[in-house]
Design a protein around this motif. Structure first.
Motif, PDB file in Angstrom:
ATOM      1  N   GLN A 330      52.036  58.050  67.913  1.00 54.96           N
ATOM      2  CA  GLN A 330      52.275  56.100  67.422  1.00 54.96           C
ATOM      3  C   GLN A 330      52.047  55.565  67.836  1.00 54.96           C
ATOM      4  OE1 GLN A 330      56.750  56.351  66.749  1.00 54.96           O
ATOM      5  NE2 GLN A 330      56.391  58.463  66.505  1.00 54.96           N
ATOM      6  N   ARG A 331      51.017  55.359  69.025  1.00 64.18           N
ATOM      7  CA  ARG A 331      50.528  54.336  69.634  1.00 64.18           C
ATOM      8  C   ARG A 331      48.794  53.743  69.738  1.00 64.18           C
ATOM      9  NH1 ARG A 331      54.077  52.533  73.996  1.00 64.18           N
ATOM     10  NH2 ARG A 331      51.768  50.913  74.192  1.00 64.18           N
ATOM     11  N   SER A 332      48.590  53.058  69.185  1.00 63.95           N
ATOM     12  CA  SER A 332      47.028  52.915  68.423  1.00 63.95           C
ATOM     13  C   SER A 332      46.011  52.861  69.493  1.00 63.95           C
ATOM     14  CB  SER A 332      47.210  52.142  67.603  1.00 63.95           C
ATOM     15  OG  SER A 332      47.693  50.761  68.196  1.00 63.95           O
ATOM     16  N   ASP A 333      47.263  52.274  71.120  1.00 64.45           N
ATOM     17  CA  ASP A 333      46.618  51.320  72.174  1.00 64.45           C
ATOM     18  C   ASP A 333      46.299  52.667  73.142  1.00 64.45           C
ATOM     19  OD1 ASP A 333      49.251  51.446  72.095  1.00 64.45           O
ATOM     20  OD2 ASP A 333      49.344  50.092  73.789  1.00 64.45           O
ATOM     21  N   GLY A 335      47.196  56.521  72.211  1.00 63.69           N
ATOM     22  CA  GLY A 335      46.292  57.481  71.903  1.00 63.69           C
ATOM     23  C   GLY A 335      45.123  57.875  71.014  1.00 63.69           C
ATOM     24  N   SER A 336      44.143  57.009  71.333  1.00 59.95           N
ATOM     25  CA  SER A 336      42.964  57.045  70.618  1.00 59.95           C
ATOM     26  C   SER A 336      41.884  57.999  72.446  1.00 59.95           C
ATOM     27  CB  SER A 336      42.195  56.105  69.746  1.00 59.95           C
ATOM     28  OG  SER A 336      42.272  55.657  70.676  1.00 59.95           O
ATOM     29  N   ALA A 368      48.264  61.613  62.950  1.00 65.56           N
ATOM     30  CA  ALA A 368      47.935  60.085  63.387  1.00 65.56           C
ATOM     31  C   ALA A 368      47.882  58.715  62.663  1.00 65.56           C
ATOM     32  CB  ALA A 368      46.633  60.025  64.345  1.00 65.56           C
ATOM     33  N   TYR A 369      49.476  57.881  63.152  1.00 66.54           N
ATOM     34  CA  TYR A 369      48.633  56.750  62.212  1.00 66.54           C
ATOM     35  C   TYR A 369      47.483  55.750  63.070  1.00 66.54           C
ATOM     36  CZ  TYR A 369      52.829  55.827  58.961  1.00 66.54           C
ATOM     37  OH  TYR A 369      53.601  56.055  58.082  1.00 66.54           O
ATOM     38  N   ILE A 370      47.162  56.018  63.705  1.00 62.19           N
ATOM     39  CA  ILE A 370      46.041  55.328  64.393  1.00 62.19           C
ATOM     40  C   ILE A 370      44.600  56.654  63.990  1.00 62.19           C
ATOM     41  CG2 ILE A 370      47.236  55.125  66.588  1.00 62.19           C
ATOM     42  CD1 ILE A 370      46.428  57.438  68.056  1.00 62.19           C
ATOM     43  N   PRO A 371      43.418  56.191  64.180  1.00 63.24           N
ATOM     44  CA  PRO A 371      42.106  56.865  63.607  1.00 63.24           C
ATOM     45  C   PRO A 371      41.771  56.957  64.674  1.00 63.24           C
ATOM     46  CG  PRO A 371      41.884  54.510  63.465  1.00 63.24           C
ATOM     47  CD  PRO A 371      43.434  54.514  63.585  1.00 63.24           C
ATOM     48  N   LEU A 372      41.378  58.802  64.632  1.00 62.09           N
ATOM     49  CA  LEU A 372      40.769  59.006  65.342  1.00 62.09           C
ATOM     50  C   LEU A 372      39.107  59.525  64.847  1.00 62.09           C
ATOM     51  CD1 LEU A 372      43.930  61.989  66.519  1.00 62.09           C
ATOM     52  CD2 LEU A 372      42.736  60.404  68.188  1.00 62.09           C
ATOM     53  N   SER A 377      38.336  63.965  68.270  1.00 60.27           N
ATOM     54  CA  SER A 377      40.608  64.336  67.705  1.00 60.27           C
ATOM     55  C   SER A 377      40.295  65.600  67.828  1.00 60.27           C
ATOM     56  CB  SER A 377      41.106  63.972  66.483  1.00 60.27           C
ATOM     57  OG  SER A 377      41.631  65.113  65.809  1.00 60.27           O
TER      58      SER A 377
END
Length: 522
Positions: A330-333, A335-336, A368-372, A377
């Motif tokens: 959930q943490r885009s900052d 997570g990737s 993920a809501y974040i783009p990987l 990934s």
């Protein structure tokens, strides 16, 4: 009239709380109910020895703590100089164990106090804790509602519900944060146990477990277990751990749920927590300072720590289980970068003899809501495991283990409410088998805020509140008795959460429990 001990602590250097306002409001509610001075005692600026003395002198039936909580690190008391002194969950639980003959309820009106509540409820019938940080205003409103009901002679469960409603009536969104834990006197485990499947009633899914056992013995293996919340991901991981330990492997399970919130502030803190926690679990000395050099970057430092220290410490494989990965997803900052690092470790395992010793298990509930990047990934490599609901045959096997001889009609009623969700089934059947509820009583209250699944349902509701697009999509689904067309992203995420079933992009609510609960709360 129940005797009540009010305990307050606001050590020097911590954020100032309106503790006097809270105590004044509590006493006013009780005064209006006819309480005099005798049934109420209070102690402020509390040191650990003060609460011991107050318990010995007063022998209260209700203990109310107001102050700060630090999650798993404990509750904030004061030392002899008034500075912060954290008291851990075990120490608090052992204190209340000594007074379990008189104390009926403990209220921990402090941030993140659910950890202490879960420990104390082993010995006390009712314990209330806060699942997250709670503001002054919400804490005071909860106390007002709770003691208004208690002073009127209502039950603790009703008082708890009125306290939550008092927060809601004041327009504060934190009304979902108080959590009521109730001791199950029929079992050494309390009824709020968050373990999805009890060991004695674990339903084996032979094909899934066999695939996992084969995969984890391969050098550089990666297994990713995906299923909605409380579907048995952790239980499966523990079964795999039991298997690899018998093979002589080292095994470490880390749950992101157990990490302090500050761990997720940035990539460096997250990776240092990962490295230090793994070393601690392996009974190795923490050597973060020795291996960490700021100029080289966190990813490089973490990689070096594992390669040169943790993996090099033994020739045996190391199985690292990362549970509740959703908290990082959930943490885009961060997570990737974090999951990109895990993918790089997996790739190293294809050719590097040191990294071939590392075997990874990742559990998560949704994508993920974040783009990987597809090449960075870990969620498109390794062995994917999707945990499905229990089948009707498996549910019947579960009923036999609980010695419940039900008709086909009774089984149908249960399945209509909870479908084949393992945790929901286990919780319902355990309570019914113990005589706490009949099937009819369970069916009437399951979807309410006083039902068995309140915490489970509130968890979903809090999540939906954080994602307005999913909240709106879920409202559309529960308002309809047939399939509803959703945008593909919304349909996919609600399905991953286990809230809906899909037919293409058309969604229908997963079970009657979710339909009835969310029709009210959305």
């Amino acid at each position: 009239m129940k005797s009540i001990l009010l305990v307050a602590a606001n050590p020097k250097g911590t954020v100032s709380l309106r503790l006097q306002d809270e105590e004044r409001e509590i006493k006013e509610r009780l005064r209006l109910a006819g309480y005099g001075k005798v049934p109420i005692s209070s102690t402020g600026s509390t040191r650990p020895r003060d609460i011991q003395q107050a318990m010995v002198d007063f022998k209260p039936q209700i203990v109310h703590f107001s102050g700060h909580g630090a999650g798993q690190d404990g509750l904030a008391f004061e030392d002899v100089s008034g500075q912060l002194k954290l008291v851990n969950s075990e120490a608090l639980a052992n204190l209340f164990k000594l007074f379990s003959n008189c104390v009926e309820c403990v209220v921990l009106n402090a941030c993140y106090s659910k950890f202490q509540a879960e420990a104390i409820v082993q010995y006390i019938d009712y314990v209330i804790g806060m699942s997250q940080a709670i503001g002054d205003r919400a804490a005071i409103e909860f106390a007002i509602g709770f003691y208004t009901a208690l002073g009127a002679g209502e039950s603790i469960e009703f008082a708890y519900a009125l306290g939550c409603n008092a927060i809601q009536l004041d327009g504060i969104p934190e009304y979902l944060l108080p959590v009521l834990f109730k001791r199950d006197k029929t079992d050494s485990k309390n009824s709020t146990d968050l373990e999805p499947l009890y060991q004695d009633f674990y339903i084996e899914r032979t094909s899934i477990e066999t695939d996992c056992y084969k995969a984890i013995t391969r050098p550089g293996a990666l297994i990713r277990i995906k299923a909605p919340w409380q579907m048995g991901k952790t239980s499966l991981m523990l079964r795999i751990f039991s298997y690899v330990v018998r093979q002589g492997y080292r095994a470490v399970r880390l749950s992101f749920q157990e990490a302090d919130s500050e761990v997720f502030d940035n990539q460096q803190k997250l990776l240092q927590w990962l490295c230090a926690s793994t070393a601690y679990a392996l009974n190795l000395e923490d050597k973060i300072e020795e291996y960490w050099h700021g100029s080289l970057g966190s990813n490089f430092n973490a990689t070096r720590y594992f390669q040169k220290y943790l993996l090099a410490a033994s020739d045996t494989p190391l199985v690292l289980g990362l549970d509740e990965a959703d908290l990082v997803l959930q943490r885009s900052d961060i997570g990737s970068n974090f999951f990109g690092l895990l993918r790089s470790w997996y790739e190293r395992g294809k050719s590097d003899s040191t990294w071939r010793k590392l075997r990874l298990i990742i559990t998560h509930s949704f994508e993920a809501y974040i783009p990987l990047n597809i090449n960075q990934s870990p969620f498109n490599v390794g062995l994917p495991i999707l945990l499905p609901p229990l089948t009707e045959v498996e549910v019947k096997e579960l009923l036999e283990r609980y010695h419940l001889n039900w008709s086909e009609e009774q089984i149908k009623y249960l399945m209509d409410v909870v479908d084949g969700h393992p945790y929901l089934l286990q919780t319902a059947l355990k309570s019914i088998a113990s005589g706490r509820f009949t099937l009819d009583e369970f069916l009437k209250t399951a979807h309410t805020d006083l039902g068995l699944f309140r915490d489970h349902l509130n968890h979903y509701l809090l999540f939906l509140e954080s994602y307005p697009d999913l909240k709106l999509a879920m409202k559309q689904v529960v308002d309809s008795l047939s399939f509803v067309r959703l945008e593909s992203k919304q349909a996919f995420h609600l399905s991953s959460l286990g809230l809906v079933k899909l037919r293409g992009n058309d969604a229908i609510v997963a079970c009657g429990l979710y339909r009835d609960y969310f029709r009210v709360h959305l």
